[in-house]
Design an enzyme around this catalytic site. Structure first.
Site, PDB file in Angstrom:
ATOM      1  N   SER A   1       0.837  -1.212   0.000  1.00 32.51           N
ATOM      2  CA  SER A   1       0.000   0.000   0.000  1.00 32.51           C
ATOM      3  C   SER A   1       0.868   1.256   0.000  1.00 32.51           C
ATOM      4  O   SER A   1       1.854   1.359   0.737  1.00 32.51           O
ATOM      5  CB  SER A   1      -0.910   0.011   1.230  1.00 32.51           C
ATOM      6  OG  SER A   1      -1.561   1.262   1.311  1.00 32.51           O
TER       7      SER A   1
ATOM      8  N   SER B   1      -0.527   4.171   0.693  1.00 37.32           N
ATOM      9  CA  SER B   1      -1.219   5.138   1.557  1.00 37.32           C
ATOM     10  C   SER B   1      -0.371   5.615   2.738  1.00 37.32           C
ATOM     11  O   SER B   1      -0.386   6.811   3.051  1.00 37.32           O
ATOM     12  CB  SER B   1      -2.537   4.542   2.056  1.00 37.32           C
ATOM     13  OG  SER B   1      -3.379   4.320   0.963  1.00 37.32           O
TER      14      SER B   1
ATOM     15  N   GLY C   1      -3.449   7.119 -13.058  1.00 37.25           N
ATOM     16  CA  GLY C   1      -4.154   6.843 -11.807  1.00 37.25           C
ATOM     17  C   GLY C   1      -3.567   7.494 -10.564  1.00 37.25           C
ATOM     18  O   GLY C   1      -4.162   7.413  -9.485  1.00 37.25           O
TER      19      GLY C   1
ATOM     20  N   LYS D   1     -13.371  -4.308   1.152  1.00 39.29           N
ATOM     21  CA  LYS D   1     -14.200  -3.140   0.802  1.00 39.29           C
ATOM     22  C   LYS D   1     -15.711  -3.398   0.919  1.00 39.29           C
ATOM     23  O   LYS D   1     -16.468  -2.467   1.194  1.00 39.29           O
ATOM     24  CB  LYS D   1     -13.868  -2.648  -0.610  1.00 39.29           C
ATOM     25  CG  LYS D   1     -12.554  -1.877  -0.683  1.00 39.29           C
ATOM     26  CD  LYS D   1     -12.370  -1.279  -2.063  1.00 39.29           C
ATOM     27  CE  LYS D   1     -11.164  -0.364  -2.083  1.00 39.29           C
ATOM     28  NZ  LYS D   1     -11.045   0.399  -3.331  1.00 39.29           N
TER      29      LYS D   1
ATOM     30  N   THR E   1      -8.879  -1.552   1.969  1.00 39.84           N
ATOM     31  CA  THR E   1      -8.533  -2.007   0.620  1.00 39.84           C
ATOM     32  C   THR E   1      -8.850  -3.488   0.477  1.00 39.84           C
ATOM     33  O   THR E   1      -9.422  -4.107   1.388  1.00 39.84           O
ATOM     34  CB  THR E   1      -7.072  -1.617   0.266  1.00 39.84           C
ATOM     35  OG1 THR E   1      -6.851  -1.928  -1.109  1.00 39.84           O
ATOM     36  CG2 THR E   1      -6.030  -2.314   1.118  1.00 39.84           C
TER      37      THR E   1
HETATM   38  P1  NAP Z   1     -11.313  -5.842  -9.917  1.00 41.40           P
HETATM   39  O1  NAP Z   1     -12.491  -5.620  -9.043  1.00 41.40           O
HETATM   40  O2  NAP Z   1     -10.597  -7.141  -9.884  1.00 41.40           O
HETATM   41  O3  NAP Z   1     -11.835  -5.596 -11.435  1.00 41.40           O
HETATM   42  C1  NAP Z   1     -11.019  -5.765 -12.556  1.00 41.40           C
HETATM   43  C2  NAP Z   1     -11.858  -5.723 -13.833  1.00 41.40           C
HETATM   44  O4  NAP Z   1     -10.974  -5.879 -14.938  1.00 41.40           O
HETATM   45  C3  NAP Z   1     -12.903  -6.827 -13.942  1.00 41.40           C
HETATM   46  O5  NAP Z   1     -14.069  -6.339 -14.546  1.00 41.40           O
HETATM   47  C4  NAP Z   1     -12.218  -7.848 -14.866  1.00 41.40           C
HETATM   48  O6  NAP Z   1     -13.110  -8.551 -15.681  1.00 41.40           O
HETATM   49  C5  NAP Z   1     -11.432  -6.924 -15.770  1.00 41.40           C
HETATM   50  N1  NAP Z   1     -10.303  -7.645 -16.368  1.00 41.40           N
HETATM   51  C6  NAP Z   1      -9.252  -8.200 -15.716  1.00 41.40           C
HETATM   52  N2  NAP Z   1      -8.414  -8.772 -16.611  1.00 41.40           N
HETATM   53  C7  NAP Z   1      -8.981  -8.584 -17.834  1.00 41.40           C
HETATM   54  C8  NAP Z   1      -8.617  -8.961 -19.154  1.00 41.40           C
HETATM   55  N3  NAP Z   1      -7.483  -9.635 -19.398  1.00 41.40           N
HETATM   56  N4  NAP Z   1      -9.429  -8.585 -20.176  1.00 41.40           N
HETATM   57  C9  NAP Z   1     -10.563  -7.893 -19.958  1.00 41.40           C
HETATM   58  N5  NAP Z   1     -10.974  -7.517 -18.717  1.00 41.40           N
HETATM   59  C10 NAP Z   1     -10.189  -7.858 -17.690  1.00 41.40           C
HETATM   60  O7  NAP Z   1     -10.205  -4.737  -9.686  1.00 41.40           O
HETATM   61  P2  NAP Z   1     -10.437  -3.202  -9.237  1.00 41.40           P
HETATM   62  O8  NAP Z   1     -10.393  -3.099  -7.782  1.00 41.40           O
HETATM   63  O9  NAP Z   1     -11.635  -2.712  -9.984  1.00 41.40           O
HETATM   64  O10 NAP Z   1      -9.090  -2.517  -9.797  1.00 41.40           O
HETATM   65  C11 NAP Z   1      -8.865  -2.417 -11.182  1.00 41.40           C
HETATM   66  C12 NAP Z   1      -7.628  -1.557 -11.474  1.00 41.40           C
HETATM   67  O11 NAP Z   1      -7.832  -0.231 -11.015  1.00 41.40           O
HETATM   68  C13 NAP Z   1      -6.343  -2.050 -10.767  1.00 41.40           C
HETATM   69  O12 NAP Z   1      -5.278  -1.885 -11.676  1.00 41.40           O
HETATM   70  C14 NAP Z   1      -6.200  -1.095  -9.602  1.00 41.40           C
HETATM   71  O13 NAP Z   1      -4.846  -0.921  -9.210  1.00 41.40           O
HETATM   72  C15 NAP Z   1      -6.756   0.189 -10.191  1.00 41.40           C
HETATM   73  N6  NAP Z   1      -7.273   1.123  -9.171  1.00 41.40           N
HETATM   74  C16 NAP Z   1      -6.688   2.356  -9.064  1.00 41.40           C
HETATM   75  C17 NAP Z   1      -7.160   3.278  -8.134  1.00 41.40           C
HETATM   76  C18 NAP Z   1      -6.516   4.623  -8.032  1.00 41.40           C
HETATM   77  O14 NAP Z   1      -6.722   5.326  -7.019  1.00 41.40           O
HETATM   78  N7  NAP Z   1      -5.781   5.058  -9.020  1.00 41.40           N
HETATM   79  C19 NAP Z   1      -8.259   2.945  -7.307  1.00 41.40           C
HETATM   80  C20 NAP Z   1      -8.846   1.661  -7.453  1.00 41.40           C
HETATM   81  C21 NAP Z   1      -8.335   0.770  -8.392  1.00 41.40           C
HETATM   82  P3  NAP Z   1     -14.057  -9.763 -15.129  1.00 41.40           P
HETATM   83  O15 NAP Z   1     -15.122  -9.079 -14.315  1.00 41.40           O
HETATM   84  O16 NAP Z   1     -14.583 -10.377 -16.354  1.00 41.40           O
HETATM   85  O17 NAP Z   1     -13.154 -10.643 -14.325  1.00 41.40           O
END
Ligand code: NAP
Length: 292
Positions: free
Chosen positions: A21, A23, A254, A72, A68
């Site tokens: 993290s 944070s 991000g 969540k 996190t």
């Molecule tokens: P998550 O709940 O696991 O969701 C990931 C999504 O991506 C799901 O819909 C998944 O599809 C899709 N996915 C994964 N691999 C894929 C592939 N090869 N092809 C197509 N779709 C794919 O994760 P999350 O918590 O939403 O986080 C997602 C990203 O956002 C991470 O990289 C995280 O670090 C980033 N993030 C950044 C911040 C920030 O403050 N900048 C905040 C939150 C998250 P399925 O549903 O079909 O499995």
């Protein structure tokens, strides 16, 4: 290093794993700059220990904490109250102690929309948003786009069942009517219309830095002047953002979302209106070796 005293107040982040993290770096930099007697610590908590950990936090007087993966959603039944915003997206990332009770909210929406409300501010009411992915972060992005008033919001996923579940999970409110879900195959039709294209999938995240959610051919159809927004912050920029910039798009990574969701949380815990945002941003950039 913050000086610990007999009066030092506790903040932190719960997750599993939590070692990576960012944070603590950001929040402790702000606390030091403000000269406050607080410390922000990482707390690795396994799912089966969540309830006892939260009870322990209350017992030792923790002021607030970030939440996190994987807590969540699981944290929600352990809280006395959650804000309508957190209710809407079904996830809590920030908890504070208020009147001896735990209150949860979600600052990811605020974090996501911050750059779109400041640096890239415009009238979104005639604009089209295309969102890649339908996981946890996509929920905050959809809620943010609804809040900004986009004319059309399209969520694109690879699995129709999960897309339908994503859509149905909003059915308690009228929000589900404000966006459409599509399978990945429909992207060629959607990309040429996109004014905002957001990657919420982990594709392209370190260490798989050569990957992109879109092919060069797909991204070539992104209109010039569109905004490409990647929630990933390592690497900075991602392959997706580099490709989009080559097409004349504006790139947002991000890191700012990460900073701004943290700023929003710290404001709640410290009851402050103004925070040293630049110090927080700089602390993260230094930590990540970006050194801007
Ligand atoms: P998550 O709940 O696991 O969701 C990931 C999504 O991506 C799901 O819909 C998944 O599809 C899709 N996915 C994964 N691999 C894929 C592939 N090869 N092809 C197509 N779709 C794919 O994760 P999350 O918590 O939403 O986080 C997602 C990203 O956002 C991470 O990289 C995280 O670090 C980033 N993030 C950044 C911040 C920030 O403050 N900048 C905040 C939150 C998250 P399925 O549903 O079909 O499995």
């Amino acid at each position: 290093m913050t000086k610990i005293t007999g009066k030092t107040k506790l903040l932190g982040v719960i997750g599993h794993p939590v070692e990576h993290s960012l944070s603590p770096v950001m929040h402790n930099a702000a606390i030091a700059q403000l000269g406050l007697d607080y410390i922000y610590l990482p707390f690795p908590i396994e799912p089966q220990n969540l309830e006892v950990a939260i009870a322990g936090f209350a017992a030792v007087g923790v002021v607030g904490f970030s939440v996190t993966i994987p807590h969540k959603q699981a944290i929600i039944p352990l809280l006395s109250e959650i804000t309508p915003l957190a209710q809407t997206i079904g996830a809590v990332n920030t908890v504070s102690r208020q009147n001896n009770q735990w209150v949860g909210t979600n600052t990811d929406i605020e974090g996501f929309i911050a750059p779109l409300q400041t640096t890239y501010k415009q009238d979104w009411s005639q604009k089209v948003a295309v969102i890649l992915g339908n996981g946890g972060a996509a929920r905050a992005v959809v809620a943010g786009c609804i809040q900004l008033g986009f004319a059309q919001i399209h969520v694109v996923g690879r699995n129709m069942q999960r897309l339908q579940e994503f859509r149905n999970s909003w059915s308690n409110s009228s929000l589900a009517d404000k966006f459409q879900v599509h399978q990945w195959e429909e992207l060629p039709k959607l990309i040429p219309q996109a004014n905002l294209l957001v990657n919420t999938t982990p594709i392209g995240m370190y260490p798989k830095v050569d990957e992109s959610p879109l092919s060069v051919e797909e991204i070539a159809n992104l209109p010039t002047g569109a905004i490409a927004y990647d929630l990933i912050y390592i690497p900075k920029p991602t392959q997706f953002l580099q490709q989009a910039e080559k097409q004349g798009a504006i790139a947002i990574d991000g890191l700012e979302m990460l900073v701004q969701q943290g700023v929003a949380a710290l404001k709640i815990w410290l009851h402050l209106e103004t925070l040293p945002v630049e110090v927080m941003r700089q602390a993260l950039q230094n930590h990540l070796g970006l050194g801007e």
